[in-house]
Write an enzyme that holds these catalytic residues in place. Sequence first.
Site, PDB file in Angstrom:
ATOM      1  N   HIS A  66      25.016  60.900   8.851  1.00  9.65           N
ATOM      2  CA  HIS A  66      24.545  59.922   7.859  1.00  9.65           C
ATOM      3  C   HIS A  66      25.682  59.545   6.905  1.00  9.65           C
ATOM      4  CE1 HIS A  66      20.855  58.778   5.195  1.00  9.65           C
ATOM      5  NE2 HIS A  66      21.888  58.040   4.861  1.00  9.65           N
ATOM      6  N   HIS A  68      27.674  56.135   4.926  1.00 10.97           N
ATOM      7  CA  HIS A  68      27.746  54.708   4.602  1.00 10.97           C
ATOM      8  C   HIS A  68      29.217  54.341   4.473  1.00 10.97           C
ATOM      9  CE1 HIS A  68      23.406  54.338   3.925  1.00 10.97           C
ATOM     10  NE2 HIS A  68      23.478  55.540   3.382  1.00 10.97           N
ATOM     11  N   LEU A  69      29.699  53.554   5.433  1.00 12.21           N
ATOM     12  CA  LEU A  69      31.126  53.205   5.439  1.00 12.21           C
ATOM     13  C   LEU A  69      31.389  51.829   4.823  1.00 12.21           C
ATOM     14  CD1 LEU A  69      32.246  54.735   8.864  1.00 12.21           C
ATOM     15  CD2 LEU A  69      32.861  55.507   6.572  1.00 12.21           C
ATOM     16  N   ASN A 100      23.510  49.479   6.899  1.00 14.33           N
ATOM     17  CA  ASN A 100      23.316  48.561   5.760  1.00 14.33           C
ATOM     18  C   ASN A 100      24.639  47.944   5.303  1.00 14.33           C
ATOM     19  OD1 ASN A 100      24.107  51.095   4.785  1.00 14.33           O
ATOM     20  ND2 ASN A 100      23.039  50.842   2.844  1.00 14.33           N
ATOM     21  N   ASP A 158      18.140  52.465   6.815  1.00 15.04           N
ATOM     22  CA  ASP A 158      18.385  53.320   5.655  1.00 15.04           C
ATOM     23  C   ASP A 158      18.796  52.555   4.398  1.00 15.04           C
ATOM     24  OD1 ASP A 158      18.497  56.037   4.572  1.00 15.04           O
ATOM     25  OD2 ASP A 158      20.587  55.528   4.218  1.00 15.04           O
ATOM     26  N   HIS A 238      17.949  62.859   4.651  1.00 22.69           N
ATOM     27  CA  HIS A 238      18.001  63.337   3.254  1.00 22.69           C
ATOM     28  C   HIS A 238      16.672  63.835   2.669  1.00 22.69           C
ATOM     29  CE1 HIS A 238      16.756  59.192   2.646  1.00 22.69           C
ATOM     30  NE2 HIS A 238      17.963  58.694   2.728  1.00 22.69           N
ATOM     31  N   ASN A 297      19.443  58.097  -4.202  1.00 22.21           N
ATOM     32  CA  ASN A 297      18.124  57.906  -3.623  1.00 22.21           C
ATOM     33  C   ASN A 297      18.053  58.600  -2.262  1.00 22.21           C
ATOM     34  OD1 ASN A 297      15.563  57.023  -3.166  1.00 22.21           O
ATOM     35  ND2 ASN A 297      16.110  54.887  -2.741  1.00 22.21           N
ATOM     36  N   ASP A 324      25.082  61.684   3.590  1.00 24.46           N
ATOM     37  CA  ASP A 324      24.639  60.453   2.912  1.00 24.46           C
ATOM     38  C   ASP A 324      25.750  59.946   1.986  1.00 24.46           C
ATOM     39  OD1 ASP A 324      23.136  58.269   2.155  1.00 24.46           O
ATOM     40  OD2 ASP A 324      21.730  59.399   0.914  1.00 24.46           O
ATOM     41  N   HIS A 328      30.524  53.875  -4.093  1.00 25.65           N
ATOM     42  CA  HIS A 328      30.279  52.688  -4.920  1.00 25.65           C
ATOM     43  C   HIS A 328      31.457  52.474  -5.861  1.00 25.65           C
ATOM     44  CE1 HIS A 328      26.244  51.579  -3.771  1.00 25.65           C
ATOM     45  NE2 HIS A 328      25.824  52.818  -3.918  1.00 25.65           N
TER      46      HIS A 328
END
Length: 454
Positions: A66, A68-69, A100, A158, A238, A297, A324, A328
């Site tokens: 899991h 996020h790239l 996403n 996700d 998660h 989240n 996860d 940011h």
Amino acid sequence: MQSNRTVIRNGRVIDPSQGIDRVADLLIADGKISEITGSPLERAPDGHDVIDASGLVVAPGFIDLHTHLRDPGYEWKETLETGTQAAARGGFTTLCAMPNTDPCQDSAAVIDDVTRRAARTGAVRVLTIGAITKGRQGKNLAPMGELAEAGVIGFSDDGDPVSDPNIMRQALSYASSLGLPIINHAEERSLVRGGVMSEGEVATRLGLPGVPASAEAVMIARDIELTALTGGRLHVPHVSTAASVALIRVAKSRGLKVTAEVTPHHLSLTDSWVYGLHGEVPETVPPEAYDTNAKVNPPLRTAADVAALIEALADGTIDVIATDHAPHAATDKVCTFNEAAHGINVLETAFGQVMRLTHAGFISLPELIRRLTEHPAAILGAETGSLAKGRAADIVLLDPDAEWTVRPESFASLSRNTPLAGVTLRGRVVATVFGGNTVWDVRTAAAQTEVATS
Ligand SMILES: [Zn+2]
């Protein structure tokens, strides 16, 4: 230039997939594992590059189900290049990229683009997760067969749940005919209602709207019943509450194809971290008293939830640790808590965070490593996460006792959003080998820094 033969010398080799835990030498030829010796060789064999692992643990490279790239679409937060470099520093040699992105990973064209660029610029392996619904809108199924052919390892919207139960039913049915899991972000949105952290005392004191733990459990209960109905495969991402753990435990005892993951932060941080005092609870709360880097989240929960998650990881109810990793930019976090983006930057701190469980006696080191290697590999059905002869030489060198302080400004990740800045962790990734090549070694990195600053 590295030769095609390498020996990793004198390490404690731990490979849960083969039940190996002994001091040995590990030999690599042409990017693959060729041998684990019975005991350390007297001298390094001729023609081999030598990596010294004395005093260190040698284990299969970690697998993150899991990640996020942010690439394509949000390259100011992370790219395939920087995200995989962060992974290398964190000991991860396989990442599974969440869809996403923008454009979203809901077509073979986008999956092909990510796969091809990751192979070219990535420091480690990137596998892809396809969207469940077109544009992650929750309305119509994405072309799941086409995505499976393009190589996705599962499906997820996700960040957003599949709220419509009938769409979820169809998704589980189609995915099961493709032999792939559905990874549904478990959150009943009608119960969230603008909540930004876990409902409870901390939220009340800070005057922040809370999310009840049941927002997660309600969705997991629904998804478990739909898994029973369809015979599909459900992977719960998660997991963050004790109530969710109880549901998953029952689902497994019913023999349903349900697996689950937990993040390093949900295993180690409570909602008190939102105060911004590294978990300390202040007597009085000034108006600016919160850390947006602790906004995530699902939200950080209570100490009782953390205890239930640790127990579930140890007893096998929760199968894997997944990061996860959600990078940011500063502008997403330097704002009010209500406005801040959800997400924590995890890849580079994950091992130090979860080693706490082993140091505290909750889980042995081999079992911890199993949840980062063999178990996620089993969910992927992939030939990774093992040091068996002939497998890709994806290897991590660990110092379980080394203490180091988290300095987000020196992350390889493009983003810095961790609530752990300045925190000292015990347990460090020393080096990472991917396909036989060293992609991270803190020892040479430190030497380079010394040269650069002297
Ligand atoms: Zn999620």
